[in-house]
Design a protein around this motif. Structure first.
Motif, mmCIF file in Angstrom:
data_model
loop_
_atom_site.group_PDB
_atom_site.id
_atom_site.type_symbol
_atom_site.label_atom_id
_atom_site.label_comp_id
_atom_site.label_asym_id
_atom_site.label_seq_id
_atom_site.Cartn_x
_atom_site.Cartn_y
_atom_site.Cartn_z
ATOM 1 N N ARG A 183 29.387 37.194 36.187
ATOM 2 C CA ARG A 183 29.803 38.345 36.978
ATOM 3 C C ARG A 183 29.311 38.224 38.420
ATOM 4 O O ARG A 183 30.042 38.535 39.366
ATOM 5 C CB ARG A 183 29.260 39.626 36.335
ATOM 6 C CG ARG A 183 29.445 40.852 37.186
ATOM 7 C CD ARG A 183 29.245 42.106 36.385
ATOM 8 N NE ARG A 183 30.461 42.474 35.665
ATOM 9 C CZ ARG A 183 30.542 43.510 34.835
ATOM 10 N NH1 ARG A 183 29.467 44.231 34.595
ATOM 11 N NH2 ARG A 183 31.668 43.802 34.244
ATOM 12 N N LYS A 184 28.087 37.747 38.581
ATOM 13 C CA LYS A 184 27.535 37.580 39.932
ATOM 14 C C LYS A 184 28.362 36.584 40.731
ATOM 15 O O LYS A 184 28.718 36.826 41.878
ATOM 16 C CB LYS A 184 26.082 37.114 39.827
ATOM 17 C CG LYS A 184 25.395 36.896 41.162
ATOM 18 C CD LYS A 184 23.963 36.441 40.949
ATOM 19 C CE LYS A 184 23.280 36.141 42.278
ATOM 20 N NZ LYS A 184 21.889 35.663 42.063
ATOM 21 N N GLN A 185 28.673 35.445 40.124
ATOM 22 C CA GLN A 185 29.442 34.412 40.818
ATOM 23 C C GLN A 185 30.877 34.875 41.056
ATOM 24 O O GLN A 185 31.497 34.538 42.072
ATOM 25 C CB GLN A 185 29.438 33.129 39.992
ATOM 26 C CG GLN A 185 28.063 32.543 39.770
ATOM 27 C CD GLN A 185 27.811 31.327 40.656
ATOM 28 O OE1 GLN A 185 28.634 30.980 41.493
ATOM 29 N NE2 GLN A 185 26.684 30.693 40.462
ATOM 30 N N SER A 186 31.438 35.640 40.130
ATOM 31 C CA SER A 186 32.804 36.142 40.307
ATOM 32 C C SER A 186 32.891 37.056 41.517
ATOM 33 O O SER A 186 33.839 36.968 42.319
ATOM 34 C CB SER A 186 33.258 36.882 39.050
ATOM 35 O OG SER A 186 33.335 36.011 37.943
ATOM 36 N N CYS A 187 31.911 37.948 41.665
ATOM 37 C CA CYS A 187 31.906 38.854 42.821
ATOM 38 C C CYS A 187 31.771 38.071 44.116
ATOM 39 O O CYS A 187 32.443 38.373 45.113
ATOM 40 C CB CYS A 187 30.769 39.858 42.682
ATOM 41 S SG CYS A 187 30.991 41.045 41.345
ATOM 42 N N GLY B 253 29.143 27.361 43.871
ATOM 43 C CA GLY B 253 29.035 26.175 43.044
ATOM 44 C C GLY B 253 29.236 26.425 41.567
ATOM 45 O O GLY B 253 29.923 25.678 40.882
ATOM 46 N N GLY B 254 28.648 27.508 41.033
ATOM 47 C CA GLY B 254 28.731 27.763 39.596
ATOM 48 C C GLY B 254 30.152 27.985 39.134
ATOM 49 O O GLY B 254 30.590 27.438 38.125
ATOM 50 N N VAL B 255 30.912 28.790 39.883
ATOM 51 C CA VAL B 255 32.303 29.042 39.513
ATOM 52 C C VAL B 255 33.138 27.790 39.716
ATOM 53 O O VAL B 255 34.003 27.460 38.912
ATOM 54 C CB VAL B 255 32.875 30.219 40.335
ATOM 55 C CG1 VAL B 255 34.349 30.398 40.060
ATOM 56 C CG2 VAL B 255 32.115 31.493 40.013
ATOM 57 N N LYS B 256 32.879 27.072 40.820
ATOM 58 C CA LYS B 256 33.641 25.853 41.071
ATOM 59 C C LYS B 256 33.436 24.853 39.941
ATOM 60 O O LYS B 256 34.381 24.212 39.492
ATOM 61 C CB LYS B 256 33.202 25.234 42.388
ATOM 62 C CG LYS B 256 34.048 24.045 42.819
ATOM 63 C CD LYS B 256 33.464 23.294 43.987
ATOM 64 C CE LYS B 256 33.418 24.151 45.222
ATOM 65 N NZ LYS B 256 32.924 23.408 46.396
#
Length: 268
Positions: A183-187, A255-258
């Motif tokens: 959720r943090k990375q999505s935002c 980076g995490g989402v990528k």
């Protein structure tokens, strides 16, 4: 007919008025002006006022369903629906709105346990103490029933199934570190993709209220991104130059989402 179209077919006010006009033309072969939509509205309001004000029995086996409407401006509305337990037990199907009686519909600008307790006590004096109460167990409603339960009659308090499941989901997800990171990375992704080449792929904004009842869009976005990744893996063969261009275009993505989206595709 206009009222039936609204109540049974969820037709709009203008749609109901126009449907009457069309029906006259088809079935009677004459073109007559239908009623004004305000006429249909006024009849509907009269029925609602009658239902709210008509005499109702004072019983000892009421089951209340209590909730607030969405706040509009400075006001919200407390709504209390009721059905005698004896009538509910005779049903051979799920409960429907038409089975309920409107016991109270009260606009208010402020709601807390003390205020709600006063309203519930007044309702109990008019219609009898409820045998059971169904609500979302919000702090104001719960506090109001704590006031009502100070007397001899303590109703059985039940949380509605939607909020019950939402609370269970919240407890499960709060223990999941991966969900919090997702959720943090999505935002962060939504902010960084704005006005970029991937601006058409932003994640949905999380709800500020009833957040754990509306997880579907957030999850569907993640699934969609994974499907996009799989499509790239199956259908595109990048050379080194194309691969670098794609990486440059996704530089705004954390980076995490990528890694979640593009790793394993051979382009990260």
């Amino acid at each position: 007919m206009g009222l039936q179209l609204m109540l049974r077919a969820a037709t709009s006010l203008r749609g109901a008025a126009k449907s009457i006009e069309i029906s006259e033309e088809i079935y009677r072969g004459r073109l007559l002006a239908g009623p004004c939509h305000n006429t249909v509205r006024n009849h509907l309001l009269r029925i609602g006022l009658y239902e709210l004000n008509r005499a109702k029995a004072k019983l000892t086996d009421w089951v209340w369903i209590v909730d607030h409407t969405i706040q509009v401006g400075h006001q919200l509305c407390m709504v209390v629906l009721g059905i005698p337990l004896s009538e509910f037990q005779q049903l051979r199907r799920p409960l429907q709105c038409t089975d309920m009686q409107v016991l109270e519909m009260l606009p208010m600008e402020k709601s807390n346990g003390e205020i709600m307790g006063g309203h519930f006590t007044d309702l109990a004096s008019r219609y009898g103490h409820p045998m059971a109460v169904v609500s979302d167990e919000g702090s104001d409603i719960s506090g109001g029933f704590n006031v009502l339960c100070l007397g001899e009659h303590a109703p059985v308090r039940c949380i509605d199934i939607v909020h019950k499941i939402s609370r269970l989901i919240k407890k499960i997800l709060e223990r999941q570190e991966k969900w919090g990171e997702y959720r943090k990375q999505s935002c962060a992704t939504g902010n960084r993709l704005r006005q970029s080449k991937l601006g058409h792929l932003p994640p949905p904004k999380p709800k500020t209220k009833a957040r754990h009842m509306n997880l579907g869009p957030e999850i569907q976005w993640g699934v969609g991104i994974l499907l996009l990744r799989d499509g790239i893996a199956k259908n595109l063969n990048y050379d080194d130059e194309q691969r670098q261009k794609l990486l440059d275009s996704t530089a705004a993505i954390p980076g995490g989402v990528k890694n979640t989206v593009f790793c394993g595709v051979g382009i990260c």
